[in-house]
Design a protein around this motif. Structure first.
Motif, PDB file in Angstrom:
ATOM      1  N   VAL A  70      27.272  49.732  25.862  1.00 22.01           N
ATOM      2  CA  VAL A  70      26.551  48.671  26.575  1.00 22.01           C
ATOM      3  C   VAL A  70      27.590  47.390  26.606  1.00 22.01           C
ATOM      4  N   ILE A  71      28.278  47.045  25.651  1.00 24.52           N
ATOM      5  CA  ILE A  71      29.202  46.055  25.569  1.00 24.52           C
ATOM      6  C   ILE A  71      30.332  46.402  26.597  1.00 24.52           C
ATOM      7  N   GLY A  72      30.790  47.443  26.554  1.00 23.75           N
ATOM      8  CA  GLY A  72      32.088  47.877  27.461  1.00 23.75           C
ATOM      9  C   GLY A  72      31.628  47.851  28.951  1.00 23.75           C
ATOM     10  N   VAL A  73      30.398  48.153  29.225  1.00 21.95           N
ATOM     11  CA  VAL A  73      29.876  48.005  30.696  1.00 21.95           C
ATOM     12  C   VAL A  73      29.879  46.551  31.107  1.00 21.95           C
ATOM     13  N   PHE A  74      29.216  45.771  30.127  1.00 20.26           N
ATOM     14  CA  PHE A  74      29.007  44.220  30.477  1.00 20.26           C
ATOM     15  C   PHE A  74      30.314  43.598  30.729  1.00 20.26           C
ATOM     16  N   LEU A  75      31.301  43.935  29.674  1.00 25.46           N
ATOM     17  CA  LEU A  75      32.863  43.270  30.009  1.00 25.46           C
ATOM     18  C   LEU A  75      33.260  43.894  31.201  1.00 25.46           C
ATOM     19  N   LEU A  76      33.077  45.226  31.839  1.00 25.54           N
ATOM     20  CA  LEU A  76      33.535  45.238  32.993  1.00 25.54           C
ATOM     21  C   LEU A  76      32.907  44.821  34.312  1.00 25.54           C
ATOM     22  N   LEU A  77      31.626  44.517  34.014  1.00 23.26           N
ATOM     23  CA  LEU A  77      30.999  43.651  35.020  1.00 23.26           C
ATOM     24  C   LEU A  77      31.410  42.109  35.039  1.00 23.26           C
ATOM     25  N   PHE A  78      31.865  41.766  33.857  1.00 21.98           N
ATOM     26  CA  PHE A  78      32.100  40.361  33.804  1.00 21.98           C
ATOM     27  C   PHE A  78      33.927  40.408  34.301  1.00 21.98           C
ATOM     28  N   GLY A  79      34.580  41.188  33.982  1.00 23.15           N
ATOM     29  CA  GLY A  79      36.174  41.285  33.960  1.00 23.15           C
ATOM     30  C   GLY A  79      36.382  41.478  35.416  1.00 23.15           C
ATOM     31  N   VAL A  80      35.874  42.530  35.979  1.00 22.94           N
ATOM     32  CA  VAL A  80      36.165  42.880  37.532  1.00 22.94           C
ATOM     33  C   VAL A  80      35.937  41.888  38.319  1.00 22.94           C
ATOM     34  N   ARG A  81      34.804  41.182  38.167  1.00 23.63           N
ATOM     35  CA  ARG A  81      34.448  40.208  39.169  1.00 23.63           C
ATOM     36  C   ARG A  81      35.399  38.623  39.149  1.00 23.63           C
ATOM     37  N   TRP A  82      35.750  38.393  37.817  1.00 21.18           N
ATOM     38  CA  TRP A  82      36.731  37.395  37.452  1.00 21.18           C
ATOM     39  C   TRP A  82      38.101  37.805  38.089  1.00 21.18           C
ATOM     40  N   MET A  83      38.516  39.042  37.894  1.00 24.88           N
ATOM     41  CA  MET A  83      40.001  39.528  38.288  1.00 24.88           C
ATOM     42  C   MET A  83      39.863  39.537  39.861  1.00 24.88           C
ATOM     43  N   ALA A  84      38.890  40.025  40.568  1.00 23.68           N
ATOM     44  CA  ALA A  84      38.452  39.771  41.931  1.00 23.68           C
ATOM     45  C   ALA A  84      38.741  38.551  42.689  1.00 23.68           C
ATOM     46  N   LYS A  85      37.951  37.625  41.891  1.00 20.77           N
ATOM     47  CA  LYS A  85      37.841  36.273  42.671  1.00 20.77           C
ATOM     48  C   LYS A  85      39.314  35.505  42.485  1.00 20.77           C
ATOM     49  N   ALA A  86      39.882  35.881  41.192  1.00 20.85           N
ATOM     50  CA  ALA A  86      41.332  35.274  41.046  1.00 20.85           C
ATOM     51  C   ALA A  86      42.251  35.883  42.062  1.00 20.85           C
ATOM     52  N   ILE A  87      42.219  37.269  42.678  1.00 18.63           N
ATOM     53  CA  ILE A  87      43.015  38.011  43.406  1.00 18.63           C
ATOM     54  C   ILE A  87      42.845  37.393  44.751  1.00 18.63           C
ATOM     55  N   ALA A  88      41.498  37.170  45.189  1.00 18.33           N
ATOM     56  CA  ALA A  88      40.950  36.862  46.626  1.00 18.33           C
ATOM     57  C   ALA A  88      41.585  35.234  46.700  1.00 18.33           C
ATOM     58  N   ARG A  89      41.582  34.354  45.407  1.00 22.17           N
ATOM     59  CA  ARG A  89      41.935  33.109  45.643  1.00 22.17           C
ATOM     60  C   ARG A  89      43.493  33.035  45.746  1.00 22.17           C
ATOM     61  N   GLN A  90      44.258  33.840  45.087  1.00 24.34           N
ATOM     62  CA  GLN A  90      45.524  33.923  45.006  1.00 24.34           C
ATOM     63  C   GLN A  90      46.280  34.546  46.341  1.00 24.34           C
ATOM     64  N   ALA A  91      45.347  35.472  46.908  1.00 22.13           N
ATOM     65  CA  ALA A  91      45.626  35.843  48.477  1.00 22.13           C
ATOM     66  C   ALA A  91      45.354  34.859  49.640  1.00 22.13           C
ATOM     67  N   GLY A  92      44.653  33.800  49.280  1.00 23.39           N
ATOM     68  CA  GLY A  92      44.110  32.978  50.255  1.00 23.39           C
ATOM     69  C   GLY A  92      43.066  33.238  50.945  1.00 23.39           C
ATOM     70  N   LEU A  93      41.925  34.042  50.352  1.00 22.87           N
ATOM     71  CA  LEU A  93      40.972  34.638  51.118  1.00 22.87           C
ATOM     72  C   LEU A  93      39.595  33.699  50.602  1.00 22.87           C
ATOM     73  N   LYS A  94      39.799  33.078  49.457  1.00 20.16           N
ATOM     74  CA  LYS A  94      38.727  32.174  48.960  1.00 20.16           C
ATOM     75  C   LYS A  94      39.620  30.947  48.527  1.00 20.16           C
ATOM     76  N   PRO A  95      39.073  29.553  48.780  1.00 14.09           N
ATOM     77  CA  PRO A  95      39.820  28.317  48.442  1.00 14.09           C
ATOM     78  C   PRO A  95      39.745  28.535  46.779  1.00 14.09           C
ATOM     79  N   LEU A  96      40.789  27.746  46.532  1.00 13.32           N
ATOM     80  CA  LEU A  96      41.043  27.458  44.793  1.00 13.32           C
ATOM     81  C   LEU A  96      39.808  26.708  44.356  1.00 13.32           C
TER      82      LEU A  96
END
Lengths: 238, 55
Positions: A70-96
């Motif tokens: 359960v903890i592993g899955v919750f960390l995945l749910l949290f971590g993938v969206r943080w990484m995805a947003k950071a990558i999207a912002r770095q790529a210029g797809l979302k504003p910082l």
């Protein structure tokens, strides 16, 4: 002391407390610092109660393998969206994330609000930003049982952010938030991947706990490799 | 309540992405290929991150 968890916890909490501080700062201009900090303290108190209650409830009567999954899955749910947003912002797809804009929006939202409405904005802002800190503290603590040291990591970040913020009395705009979110996201995805698969398959990671370092390196390098790919796909689509 | 659920799970795409990653790991484990899951699961996670970043 859970040293591997200290840094991701400290950085995660730090980023969230910066956002909470921006809201508290905006509210303080309406109702004064004492009241705004009191609202923030009430939000933190609620989070502390939530942490203790959740930890107790989740620890009771569950086997470790189920908790780890359960903890592993919750960390995945949290971590993938943080990484995805950071990558999207770095790529210029979302504003910082812009703390100055957040500050102006909170000031506009308070507007001509009365004292209690403004107090609630500070309370709710601290609580909402702190929910992610709560999730990570509970997740890491259930696994390691190091509730006190993990709580200290989160509180240490709070102390650093709020004392810095109180010293300068302005939005903390120079914090490299996106870079921190990317690095911490990669750490959290690493922990989530490690624990989820260990819960499913047992001691399958070739280097045991040291595999976490390999996973972290993989996600950091892989995440950076995704930036031009993500940017390039959107340009092609346009 | 909505804010709490969003904090815990993210949006539907986030849940779908992680469900797919866990499904890959579970399938490989259950079919006796757990050693391959050590490679496939991180790769699936990274693919999920890339997919979410584009959306």
């Amino acid at each position: 002391m859970d040293w591997p968890a200290f840094l991701p916890l400290f950085l995660t909490a730090g980023v969230e407390w910066v956002e909470a501080f921006t809201i508290v700062l905006a509210v303080s201009l309406t109702i004064g610092w004492a009241a705004a900090l009191g609202a923030a303290a009430a939000g933190l108190g609620t989070l502390a109660v939530l942490t203790v209650a959740t930890g107790g409830a989740l620890s009771a009567g569950l086997n470790m393998q189920a908790i780890q999954f359960v903890i592993g899955v919750f960390l995945l749910l949290f971590g993938v969206r943080w990484m995805a947003k950071a990558i999207a912002r770095q790529a210029g797809l979302k504003p910082l994330h812009d703390e100055d804009a957040e500050f102006r929006e909170t000031r506009a939202r308070i507007g001509r609000a009365d004292w209690f409405a403004a107090w609630l904005v500070a309370y709710k802002g601290t609580l909402m930003e702190g929910l992610e800190v709560w999730l990570i503290v509970v997740a890491f603590s259930l696994h390691s049982r190091a509730w006190v040291s993990n709580g200290i990591a989160a509180l240490a970040a709070l102390l650093v952010v709020f004392t810095t913020g109180l010293a300068i009395r302005a939005p903390l705009r120079r914090v490299p938030e996106n870079a921190i979110k990317f690095i911490v996201g990669a750490m959290i995805v690493s922990f989530g991947t490690f624990w989820t698969l260990e819960a499913l398959a047992g001691a399958v990671w070739p280097l045991g706990d040291w595999s976490l370092l390999g996973l972290e390196a993989f996600f950091l390098a892989g995440g950076q490799a995704l930036v031009p790919l993500v940017r390039g796909r959107r340009v092609a689509a346009a | 309540m909505k804010a709490l659920l969003k904090t815990l799970f993210g949006d539907a795409r986030n849940v779908a992405a992680v469900a797919a990653v866990v499904a890959v790991a579970a399938a490989l484990t259950k079919t006796g290929h757990a050693a391959w899951a050590v490679v496939a699961m991180p790769a699936a996670c990274l693919a999920a991150v890339g997919w979410l970043a584009r959306s």
